[in-house]
Design an enzyme around this catalytic site. Structure first.
Site, mmCIF file in Angstrom:
data_model
loop_
_atom_site.group_PDB
_atom_site.id
_atom_site.type_symbol
_atom_site.label_atom_id
_atom_site.label_comp_id
_atom_site.label_asym_id
_atom_site.label_seq_id
_atom_site.Cartn_x
_atom_site.Cartn_y
_atom_site.Cartn_z
ATOM 1 C CG ASP A 142 -0.344 -0.581 2.456
ATOM 2 O OD1 ASP A 142 0.893 -0.616 2.542
ATOM 3 O OD2 ASP A 142 -1.097 -0.991 3.362
ATOM 4 C CG ASN A 151 -8.931 -1.609 12.127
ATOM 5 O OD1 ASN A 151 -7.962 -2.228 11.680
ATOM 6 N ND2 ASN A 151 -9.497 -0.615 11.461
ATOM 7 C CG HIS A 166 -5.887 -2.423 8.970
ATOM 8 N ND1 HIS A 166 -5.988 -1.179 9.541
ATOM 9 C CD2 HIS A 166 -4.558 -2.683 8.934
ATOM 10 C CE1 HIS A 166 -4.794 -0.713 9.826
ATOM 11 N NE2 HIS A 166 -3.907 -1.610 9.472
ATOM 12 C CD GLU A 197 -8.733 0.805 7.806
ATOM 13 O OE1 GLU A 197 -8.845 -0.091 8.689
ATOM 14 O OE2 GLU A 197 -7.946 1.757 7.920
HETATM 15 C C1 F6R Z 1 1.560 -1.722 6.067
HETATM 16 C C2 F6R Z 1 0.189 -2.187 6.172
HETATM 17 C C3 F6R Z 1 -0.587 -2.175 7.450
HETATM 18 C C4 F6R Z 1 0.235 -2.572 8.680
HETATM 19 C C5 F6R Z 1 -0.632 -2.564 9.920
HETATM 20 C C6 F6R Z 1 0.173 -2.843 11.177
HETATM 21 O O1 F6R Z 1 2.031 -1.822 4.749
HETATM 22 O O2 F6R Z 1 -0.335 -2.584 5.199
HETATM 23 O O3 F6R Z 1 -1.676 -3.056 7.338
HETATM 24 O O4 F6R Z 1 0.785 -3.835 8.479
HETATM 25 O O5 F6R Z 1 -1.255 -1.319 10.061
HETATM 26 O O6 F6R Z 1 1.086 -1.787 11.371
HETATM 27 P P1 F6R Z 1 2.251 -1.864 12.446
HETATM 28 O O7 F6R Z 1 3.170 -2.930 12.005
HETATM 29 O O8 F6R Z 1 2.910 -0.504 12.381
HETATM 30 O O9 F6R Z 1 1.609 -2.142 13.748
#
Ligand code: F6R
Length: 240
Positions: A67, A135, A137, A142
């Site tokens: 992303d 959450n 995701h 989301e």
């Molecule tokens: C990052 C992504 C997000 C993260 C998720 C967890 O490319 O796609 O889904 O993997 O938000 O983030 P962290 O690792 O910072 O807790």
């Protein structure tokens, strides 16, 4: 789903790195699906050390990222393109031409999604690395994203904006939208490796492993993947 519970974040990173390095050694032309965020940083550090010390080569490896924030150019310090160069690509022998990510400043949203989907169709991930949102995701899919989704633009959930604000000077600077690989494209990977660390992920981990498979919890779709490994530290595993 294979579940590996480690004593701490360091062991989690070590265990995850071994799996990625194994993939690269087995197939020097492999397609790696990569993630940003805090969780994979320890794993990336180990890939860098291994590349330097053991000469594991990424010369022919191709990479597709999950992303990118909408509105941030690749030179922007908070962009995910910049994150990947700073935390991995600049320190291993990968050819930047072989690394792919959505263009946050593409003129046309629709054509950018189509361009990225074509890349993904031509490069099925041998392994897809994922982090887990508090959450539930995965990537920026989301809650209530369709399980059939391909690359699309999302409005980030309030909780995601709050979680990510720690990386910006001010919560107001966090972009409100992002491009993300869709759930269908993630599920297309031959293998999935998902990491979660810390108590704030425990509830999402519980729902991912034990909950109902539902679009309300995007990560729950991984229960349907034939080859998914979840690596969690004790804290993240505490509700299992
Ligand atoms: C990052 C992504 C997000 C993260 C998720 C967890 O490319 O796609 O889904 O993997 O938000 O983030 P962290 O690792 O910072 O807790």
């Amino acid at each position: 789903m294979e579940i590996i519970i480690t004593k701490d974040y360091e062991e989690l990173s070590e265990t995850g790195a071994k799996i990625i390095i194994g993939t690269v050694k087995k197939n020097p032309y492999a397609v790696l699906g990569l993630a940003t965020g805090t969780t994979p940083l320890g794993l990336y550090k180990r890939l860098i050390d291994d590349c330097k010390n053991n000469k594991t080569s990424y010369k022919h490896i191709r990479a597709v990222n999950l992303d990118e924030y909408k509105g941030l150019p690749k030179e922007h310090k908070q962009s995910y393109a910049y994150f990947m160069r700073k935390n991995l690509f600049d320190h291993i022998d990968i050819d930047l031409e072989n690394t792919h990510i959505e263009n946050g400043v593409a003129a046309d949203e629709q054509s950018e999604c189509e361009r990225y989907d074509k890349i993904l169709e031509s490069m099925r991930q041998d392994i897809q690395l994922l982090g887990l949102g508090s959450n539930g995701h995965i990537a920026f899919n989301e809650p209530y994203t369709s399980f059939e989704s391909t690359t699309h633009v999302v409005d980030l959930a309030e909780s995601t904006i709050k979680d990510n604000a720690r990386l910006f000077n001010d919560i107001e600077e966090v972009p409100k939208q992002a491009y993300t690989m869709g759930l269908k494209s993630i599920m297309g990977a031959k293998k999935i490796l998902i990491l979660a660390s810390g108590a704030n992920k425990a509830e999402a981990v519980y729902k991912l492993v034990r909950g109902e498979v539902t679009e309300a919890v995007p990560a729950s779709i991984l229960q349907n993947h034939a080859d998914c490994t979840l690596i969690i530290d004790k804290e993240a595993a505490k509700l299992l």
